[in-house]
Motif scaffolding. Structure first.
Motif, PDB file in Angstrom:
ATOM      1  N   CYS A 200       0.882  -1.083  -0.218  1.00 30.92           N
ATOM      2  CA  CYS A 200       0.119   0.033   0.077  1.00 30.92           C
ATOM      3  C   CYS A 200       0.950   1.068  -0.022  1.00 30.92           C
ATOM      4  CB  CYS A 200      -0.935  -0.090   1.181  1.00 30.92           C
ATOM      5  SG  CYS A 200      -2.032  -1.379   1.078  1.00 30.92           S
ATOM      6  N   PRO A 201       1.678   1.396  -1.128  1.00 33.58           N
ATOM      7  CA  PRO A 201       2.545   2.707  -1.349  1.00 33.58           C
ATOM      8  C   PRO A 201       1.715   3.901  -1.332  1.00 33.58           C
ATOM      9  CG  PRO A 201       2.665   1.363  -2.999  1.00 33.58           C
ATOM     10  CD  PRO A 201       1.756   0.448  -2.099  1.00 33.58           C
ATOM     11  N   PRO A 202       2.175   5.142  -0.932  1.00 27.30           N
ATOM     12  CA  PRO A 202       3.764   5.384  -0.397  1.00 27.30           C
ATOM     13  C   PRO A 202       4.094   4.784   0.818  1.00 27.30           C
ATOM     14  CG  PRO A 202       2.484   7.356  -0.135  1.00 27.30           C
ATOM     15  CD  PRO A 202       1.378   6.819  -0.934  1.00 27.30           C
ATOM     16  N   MET A 203       5.144   4.075   0.875  1.00 28.24           N
ATOM     17  CA  MET A 203       5.392   3.329   2.141  1.00 28.24           C
ATOM     18  C   MET A 203       6.528   3.869   2.930  1.00 28.24           C
ATOM     19  SD  MET A 203       7.754   0.353   0.221  1.00 28.24           S
ATOM     20  CE  MET A 203       6.489   0.221  -1.216  1.00 28.24           C
ATOM     21  N   VAL A 204       6.431   3.592   4.121  1.00 21.93           N
ATOM     22  CA  VAL A 204       7.730   3.940   4.922  1.00 21.93           C
ATOM     23  C   VAL A 204       8.488   2.802   5.140  1.00 21.93           C
ATOM     24  CG1 VAL A 204       8.543   4.921   7.077  1.00 21.93           C
ATOM     25  CG2 VAL A 204       6.287   5.833   6.038  1.00 21.93           C
ATOM     26  N   VAL A 205       9.714   2.929   5.062  1.00 18.91           N
ATOM     27  CA  VAL A 205      10.974   1.752   4.974  1.00 18.91           C
ATOM     28  C   VAL A 205      11.553   1.885   6.037  1.00 18.91           C
ATOM     29  CG1 VAL A 205      12.506   0.305   3.820  1.00 18.91           C
ATOM     30  CG2 VAL A 205      10.674   1.545   2.555  1.00 18.91           C
ATOM     31  N   GLY A 206      11.217   0.918   7.160  1.00 20.70           N
ATOM     32  CA  GLY A 206      12.039   0.694   8.268  1.00 20.70           C
ATOM     33  C   GLY A 206      13.453  -0.332   8.280  1.00 20.70           C
ATOM     34  N   VAL A 207      14.762   0.185   8.235  1.00 13.87           N
ATOM     35  CA  VAL A 207      15.803  -0.935   8.182  1.00 13.87           C
ATOM     36  C   VAL A 207      16.711  -1.164   9.284  1.00 13.87           C
ATOM     37  CG1 VAL A 207      17.966  -1.426   6.641  1.00 13.87           C
ATOM     38  CG2 VAL A 207      16.009  -0.066   5.608  1.00 13.87           C
ATOM     39  N   GLY A 208      16.884  -2.363   9.484  1.00 16.99           N
ATOM     40  CA  GLY A 208      17.792  -2.537  10.760  1.00 16.99           C
ATOM     41  C   GLY A 208      19.041  -3.312  10.138  1.00 16.99           C
ATOM     42  N   ILE A 209      20.220  -2.810  10.446  1.00 19.85           N
ATOM     43  CA  ILE A 209      21.699  -3.424  10.011  1.00 19.85           C
ATOM     44  C   ILE A 209      22.398  -3.629  11.298  1.00 19.85           C
ATOM     45  CG2 ILE A 209      23.529  -3.166   8.540  1.00 19.85           C
ATOM     46  CD1 ILE A 209      21.955  -0.521   7.172  1.00 19.85           C
ATOM     47  N   GLY A 210      22.909  -4.908  11.072  1.00 22.09           N
ATOM     48  CA  GLY A 210      23.693  -5.457  12.160  1.00 22.09           C
ATOM     49  C   GLY A 210      23.224  -6.378  13.292  1.00 22.09           C
ATOM     50  N   GLY A 211      23.854  -6.610  14.275  1.00 32.75           N
ATOM     51  CA  GLY A 211      23.334  -7.550  15.524  1.00 32.75           C
ATOM     52  C   GLY A 211      23.382  -9.054  14.763  1.00 32.75           C
ATOM     53  N   THR A 212      22.279  -9.583  15.111  1.00 34.05           N
ATOM     54  CA  THR A 212      21.896 -10.882  14.667  1.00 34.05           C
ATOM     55  C   THR A 212      20.688 -10.973  13.976  1.00 34.05           C
ATOM     56  OG1 THR A 212      20.766 -11.285  16.949  1.00 34.05           O
ATOM     57  CG2 THR A 212      23.203 -11.961  16.865  1.00 34.05           C
ATOM     58  N   PHE A 213      20.229 -12.222  13.608  1.00 39.89           N
ATOM     59  CA  PHE A 213      18.992 -12.561  12.847  1.00 39.89           C
ATOM     60  C   PHE A 213      17.950 -11.771  13.475  1.00 39.89           C
ATOM     61  CE2 PHE A 213      15.241 -14.869  12.417  1.00 39.89           C
ATOM     62  CZ  PHE A 213      15.069 -15.053  10.973  1.00 39.89           C
ATOM     63  N   GLU A 214      17.551 -11.929  14.967  1.00 36.77           N
ATOM     64  CA  GLU A 214      16.525 -11.410  15.627  1.00 36.77           C
ATOM     65  C   GLU A 214      16.796  -9.803  15.800  1.00 36.77           C
ATOM     66  OE1 GLU A 214      18.823 -12.467  19.127  1.00 36.77           O
ATOM     67  OE2 GLU A 214      18.528 -13.128  17.019  1.00 36.77           O
ATOM     68  N   LYS A 215      17.981  -9.451  16.110  1.00 31.75           N
ATOM     69  CA  LYS A 215      18.261  -8.064  16.308  1.00 31.75           C
ATOM     70  C   LYS A 215      17.803  -7.165  15.240  1.00 31.75           C
ATOM     71  CE  LYS A 215      19.954  -4.717  19.024  1.00 31.75           C
ATOM     72  NZ  LYS A 215      18.992  -4.497  20.358  1.00 31.75           N
ATOM     73  N   CYS A 216      18.370  -7.446  14.040  1.00 32.99           N
ATOM     74  CA  CYS A 216      18.161  -6.514  12.882  1.00 32.99           C
ATOM     75  C   CYS A 216      16.517  -6.467  12.773  1.00 32.99           C
ATOM     76  CB  CYS A 216      19.088  -6.983  11.606  1.00 32.99           C
ATOM     77  SG  CYS A 216      18.540  -8.529  10.718  1.00 32.99           S
ATOM     78  N   ALA A 217      15.872  -7.689  12.745  1.00 36.24           N
ATOM     79  CA  ALA A 217      14.454  -7.265  12.772  1.00 36.24           C
ATOM     80  C   ALA A 217      13.758  -6.369  13.781  1.00 36.24           C
ATOM     81  CB  ALA A 217      13.840  -8.743  12.715  1.00 36.24           C
ATOM     82  N   TYR A 218      14.362  -6.400  14.892  1.00 34.30           N
ATOM     83  CA  TYR A 218      13.888  -5.480  16.027  1.00 34.30           C
ATOM     84  C   TYR A 218      14.152  -4.174  15.478  1.00 34.30           C
ATOM     85  CZ  TYR A 218      14.094  -3.004  20.256  1.00 34.30           C
ATOM     86  OH  TYR A 218      13.984  -2.057  21.315  1.00 34.30           O
ATOM     87  N   LEU A 219      15.499  -3.821  14.999  1.00 29.36           N
ATOM     88  CA  LEU A 219      15.885  -2.502  14.618  1.00 29.36           C
ATOM     89  C   LEU A 219      15.050  -1.912  13.558  1.00 29.36           C
ATOM     90  CD1 LEU A 219      19.682  -3.268  14.656  1.00 29.36           C
ATOM     91  CD2 LEU A 219      18.358  -1.740  16.333  1.00 29.36           C
ATOM     92  N   ALA A 220      14.775  -2.906  12.578  1.00 26.59           N
ATOM     93  CA  ALA A 220      13.897  -2.461  11.539  1.00 26.59           C
ATOM     94  C   ALA A 220      12.371  -2.026  11.845  1.00 26.59           C
ATOM     95  CB  ALA A 220      13.801  -3.370  10.405  1.00 26.59           C
ATOM     96  N   LYS A 221      11.992  -2.760  12.861  1.00 20.62           N
ATOM     97  CA  LYS A 221      10.738  -2.246  13.352  1.00 20.62           C
ATOM     98  C   LYS A 221      10.727  -1.017  14.276  1.00 20.62           C
ATOM     99  CE  LYS A 221       7.524  -4.747  13.606  1.00 20.62           C
ATOM    100  NZ  LYS A 221       6.243  -4.992  12.750  1.00 20.62           N
ATOM    101  N   LYS A 222      11.678  -1.078  15.034  1.00 19.90           N
ATOM    102  CA  LYS A 222      11.947   0.078  15.873  1.00 19.90           C
ATOM    103  C   LYS A 222      12.098   1.710  14.874  1.00 19.90           C
ATOM    104  CE  LYS A 222      12.389   1.777  20.139  1.00 19.90           C
ATOM    105  NZ  LYS A 222      12.080   3.346  20.040  1.00 19.90           N
ATOM    106  N   ALA A 223      12.814   1.146  13.900  1.00 21.30           N
ATOM    107  CA  ALA A 223      13.363   2.311  12.930  1.00 21.30           C
ATOM    108  C   ALA A 223      11.697   2.979  12.431  1.00 21.30           C
ATOM    109  CB  ALA A 223      13.811   1.874  11.836  1.00 21.30           C
ATOM    110  N   LEU A 224      10.804   2.393  12.178  1.00 20.12           N
ATOM    111  CA  LEU A 224       9.608   2.802  11.749  1.00 20.12           C
ATOM    112  C   LEU A 224       8.936   3.827  12.854  1.00 20.12           C
ATOM    113  CD1 LEU A 224       7.899  -0.239  10.444  1.00 20.12           C
ATOM    114  CD2 LEU A 224       8.841   1.585   8.904  1.00 20.12           C
TER     115      LEU A 224
END
Length: 297
Positions: A200-224
């Motif tokens: 459903c664009p226009p979208m907002v993109v959250g990106v997580g880089i680093g940590g581990t498998f689960e940490k980067c997903a948390y970072l991406a969610k938090k980024a939003l």
């Protein structure tokens, strides 16, 4: 030591669930208005105009911005000098979500078991992220997340030699041999291209880089949930956000996926230290209704 009764947290989360589903934050309103002005496609402008009218009606008539009122994601930072009294904090958070969705007449979309799919009928439980931090405050962010965009999110496990494939569909378009920041860029663009109109664009993109498998997903969610007026403390991240927003908006997906120059309203990137052998990257996509409410108790 400061005592905080968990009933106060319940009351606030109830209000925040209702608030987030009816009103966008000021930073989101600003980027949306900017997109309306900058869209070059006539059809894209028409779609954005309809979305803008929808936002207005939602606020004036207290109708949810979107029919998918999301699964409640709660980020709660509890000061180490806070003594919580009056009950269990997890139960208090879920009670706030229950009251918000039931009393606010918001759609209940949560099922008790991921396989057997029985609806809990009150949108609980929430997904809760706890952090213990210095101080005597309780900092709460409630972010209802719709699953049209959530389903388009991806995790890429990059490394120094290319890609370890953990999701063949997610990495099919990535070229083996990419690494470092160029691999990160390709991962972000791949996720957005694969999402296409489904997020459903226009979208907002959250990106997580680093940590581990689960940490980067948390970072991406938090980024939003990061205020779009708040810049990253790292210059290379600020540059990367700017570059990727420009590249995403050149993909031509456009508002509603019908073509145009405003595919994304913003991109927020968060980073964390990682292992020498890896480079985890998560892309958590949100639609134009990037809902969140923030309060400090």
């Amino acid at each position: 030591m400061r005592e905080v009764n968990v009933s106060i947290i319940t009351d606030n989360i109830k209000e925040m669930c209702i608030e987030a589903n009816h009103f966008l934050t000021d930073d989101m309103k600003n980027v949306f208005e900017k997109a309306v002005k900058n869209e070059e496609s006539a059809l894209g402008k028409q779609v954005l105009g309809q979305l803008e009218e929808n936002l207005k009606v939602a606020g004036e008539d207290m109708i949810p911005i979107c029919q998918d009122t999301g699964m409640a994601v709660v980020f709660i930072n509890v000061g180490q000098d806070v003594h919580l009294i009056g009950g269990d904090i997890t139960d208090a958070i879920n009670e706030g979500v229950r009251r918000g969705y039931v009393d606010g007449y918001l759609r209940k979309s949560v099922v008790k078991d991921p396989i057997y799919r029985e609806n809990t009928k009150d949108n609980t439980p929430a997904v809760i992220h706890f952090n213990i931090v210095p101080g005597d405050k309780v900092d709460i962010t409630v972010a209802p997340k719709g699953f049209g965009s959530e389903n388009m999110s991806r995790v890429f496990m990059l490394n120094q030699h290319g890609i370890i494939v953990c999701d063949e569909a997610a990495t099919a378009e990535l070229k083996v041999g990419t690494d470092g920041i160029e691999g990160v860029k390709e991962a972000i663009l791949t996720a957005v291209k694969d999402a296409g109109p489904n997020a459903c664009p226009p979208m907002v993109v959250g990106v997580g880089i680093g940590g581990t498998f689960e940490k980067c997903a948390y970072l991406a969610k938090k980024a939003l949930t990061r205020d779009l007026n708040e810049e990253s403390p790292f210059e290379y991240v600020r540059d990367l956000e700017k570059e990727m927003l420009e590249k995403i908006n050149k993909l031509g997906i456009g508002p509603g996926g019908l073509g145009g120059t405003q595919t994304a309203l913003a991109i927020n990137i968060e980073t964390y230290p990682t292992h020498i052998a890896g480079l985890p990257v998560a892309v958590n996509i949100c639609c134009h209704v990037n809902r969140h409410s923030h309060r400090v108790i």
